[in-house]
Write an enzyme that holds these catalytic residues in place. Structure first.
Site, PDB file in Angstrom:
ATOM      1  N   ASN A   7       4.796  -7.777  22.951  1.00  0.00           N
ATOM      2  CA  ASN A   7       6.245  -8.008  22.097  1.00  0.00           C
ATOM      3  C   ASN A   7       7.432  -7.380  22.778  1.00  0.00           C
ATOM      4  OD1 ASN A   7       7.945  -8.428  20.164  1.00  0.00           O
ATOM      5  ND2 ASN A   7       6.894  -7.687  18.414  1.00  0.00           N
ATOM      6  N   ARG A  90       4.622 -12.711  21.771  1.00  0.00           N
ATOM      7  CA  ARG A  90       5.452 -13.033  20.625  1.00  0.00           C
ATOM      8  C   ARG A  90       6.860 -13.707  21.214  1.00  0.00           C
ATOM      9  NH1 ARG A  90       8.684  -9.431  16.246  1.00  0.00           N
ATOM     10  NH2 ARG A  90       9.329 -11.175  14.943  1.00  0.00           N
ATOM     11  N   HIS A 179      10.215 -14.708  11.172  1.00  0.00           N
ATOM     12  CA  HIS A 179       9.101 -13.951  10.522  1.00  0.00           C
ATOM     13  C   HIS A 179       8.022 -14.847  10.353  1.00  0.00           C
ATOM     14  CE1 HIS A 179      12.545 -11.383   8.786  1.00  0.00           C
ATOM     15  NE2 HIS A 179      12.136 -10.868  10.113  1.00  0.00           N
ATOM     16  N   ARG A 238      22.470  -6.458   7.874  1.00  0.00           N
ATOM     17  CA  ARG A 238      22.949  -7.936   7.791  1.00  0.00           C
ATOM     18  C   ARG A 238      22.969  -8.230   6.229  1.00  0.00           C
ATOM     19  NH1 ARG A 238      17.954 -10.461  10.967  1.00  0.00           N
ATOM     20  NH2 ARG A 238      17.276  -8.241  11.667  1.00  0.00           N
ATOM     21  N   GLU A 381       1.472  -8.827  12.388  1.00  0.00           N
ATOM     22  CA  GLU A 381       1.773  -9.959  13.316  1.00  0.00           C
ATOM     23  C   GLU A 381       1.005  -9.903  14.643  1.00  0.00           C
ATOM     24  OE1 GLU A 381       5.518  -8.245  12.626  1.00  0.00           O
ATOM     25  OE2 GLU A 381       6.360 -10.294  12.494  1.00  0.00           O
TER      26      GLU A 381
END
Ligand code: ADP
Length: 397
Positions: A7, A90, A179, A238, A381
């Site tokens: 990743n 990823r 995601h 955010r 993940e």
């Protein structure tokens, strides 16, 4: 089959070596702060746990260090690099092109490059990871697993914005969702746990980025992030959903330039903007000490999640389970409590004591008579990427 999961981010490479199909994690670690004199190299196996601070100038140097540790006669976990048969990467944005894990070819690399504009903070680094891995592990098959792929099943009515048609047709402006690797892993684990392949599930992924997905029979049908990972829930820094007119007001009336506005909405907003902290642990500690702004921020965060639950129950016409995952979802009993309180009408009944208990692995936190199950499911993940890469490579062998 030994699969190396990579990743690659802007200044980091996270990695795991996973044996498939046994799912044993042989080794894991990361290289952080690439480009600095004080980069950190972590490497962990059953026998060795290492953390070194050293200068690592480039991603290439970082990946070379990982490769040499893996084959090191003393600390290593494989005899030779060619024992690593597959590398699973990823990749954040697959656009409309990629809806499944994909074997990397020059054509695929070019397509990922074309998507740089849609994910400028992620795809260039993911692409570089692919390119370097080809060079350093030339014998391995490379598989790209996309964060957006899981959401390709969303119906058009959920993924289209009500803006002039040309922007969808000609410029692919639509909801892509993110995601996806986590939502896919967590929803599958939930279906297995419930022993219910036909099910209506809401996955709530709360990490540094936060998102929710409505999942029907294992397929994503709606999702809270959009064209970019900016809208929907309140996140660490955010804002999530806002009226877009605020952007124009900030520029035209208050005199900010667009770059500043972008920074404000992505880096200075969310929990950070409301409280001065982006880490939920700090917000919770402040709220416990009586900080009213922190308490209100937690309430706003939970309220936004509740509203999305309501929306997705309506979209799915039912609900079997809501599932909390990722750093906040798995660890913050406080936020879970705030989300699940006052949701009786929806059939969501929290077992307050079970919610407070720290339990490893999948566990239910609903009362025995709750019509809707409330689960905490740790995400993984890396394992999902390993599974998808293994499946693809086994198919084409
Ligand atoms: P990422 O999105 O980068 O993968 P994670 O899923 O690891 O992030 O989530 C990181 C966030 O989880 C942290 O910023 C922090 O807010 C939150 N977190 C981690 N542990 C706890 C905890 N015990 N209680 C509350 N929040 C936590």
């Amino acid at each position: 089959m030994k699969i190396l999961i990579l990743n690659s981010g802007s200044s980091s490479i996270k990695y795991q070596l996973i044996n498939m199909p046994s799912e044993d994690v042989l080794c894991k670690g990361l290289v952080e702060r690439i480009g600095s004199k004080e980069a950190i190299l972590q490497y962990k196996t059953d026998m060795v746990s290492l953390e070194e601070t050293q200068e690592i100038k480039t991603h290439k140097q970082g990946l070379q260090k990982i490769a040499s540790l893996l084959v090191d006669p003393k600390k290593g976990i494989v005899g030779e690099a060619n024992e690593i048969q597959v590398i699973g990467h990823r990749v954040v944005h697959g656009g409309t092109t990629f809806s499944a894990p994909t074997l990397v070819t020059p054509f695929v690399k070019d397509k990922i490059k074309e998507l740089f504009a849609l994910a400028p903070l992620h795809n260039p680094h993911n692409w570089e990871g692919l390119d370097l891995a080809e060079e350093i592990f030339p014998q391995a098959k490379q598989v790209a697993v996309f964060d957006t792929a899981f959401h390709q099943t969303m119906p058009v009515k959920a993924k289209k914005y009500a803006i002039p048609e040309q922007f969808f047709e000609e410029h692919n402006i639509q909801v892509y969702g993110f995601h996806g690797i986590s939502h896919q892993y967590v929803s599958r684990k939930t279906m297995e746990h419930l022993k219910k392949p036909k099910s209506k599930i809401i996955c709530i992924h709360l990490g540094n980025g936060c998102s929710m997905t409505a999942v029907v029979d294992g397929l994503s049908v709606d999702h809270s992030l959009g064209f970019t990972p900016a809208n929907g829930l309140i996140m660490g820094t955010r804002s999530g959903d806002i009226d877009h007119s605020i952007v124009f007001y900030l520029v035209e009336t208050l005199g900010y330039d667009l770059k500043e506005v972008n920074r404000i909405l992505l880096k200075d907003s969310g929990m950070m903007g409301l409280t001065g902290f982006n880490d939920l642990r700090d917000v919770q500690a402040a709220a416990e000490k009586g900080d009213k702004a922190a308490d209100l921020a937690l309430e706003m965060n939970a309220y936004r999640i509740k509203k999305y639950i309501g929306a997705y129950v309506a979209a799915m016409n039912g609900l079997d389970a809501i599932v909390f995952t990722a750093g906040i979802g798995e660890n913050s009993s406080e936020l879970r409590k705030r989300v699940c309180t006052g949701m009786d009408y929806m059939g969501i009944h929290l077992d307050v004591l079970a919610n407070e208990k720290r339990v490893a692995g999948i566990h239910g936190i609903h009362t025995p008579d709750s019509p809707v199950k409330i689960l905490v499911v740790p995400t993984n993940e890396e394992l999902e990427i390993a599974k998808q890469s293994f499946q693809l490579v086994s198919l084409i062998r």
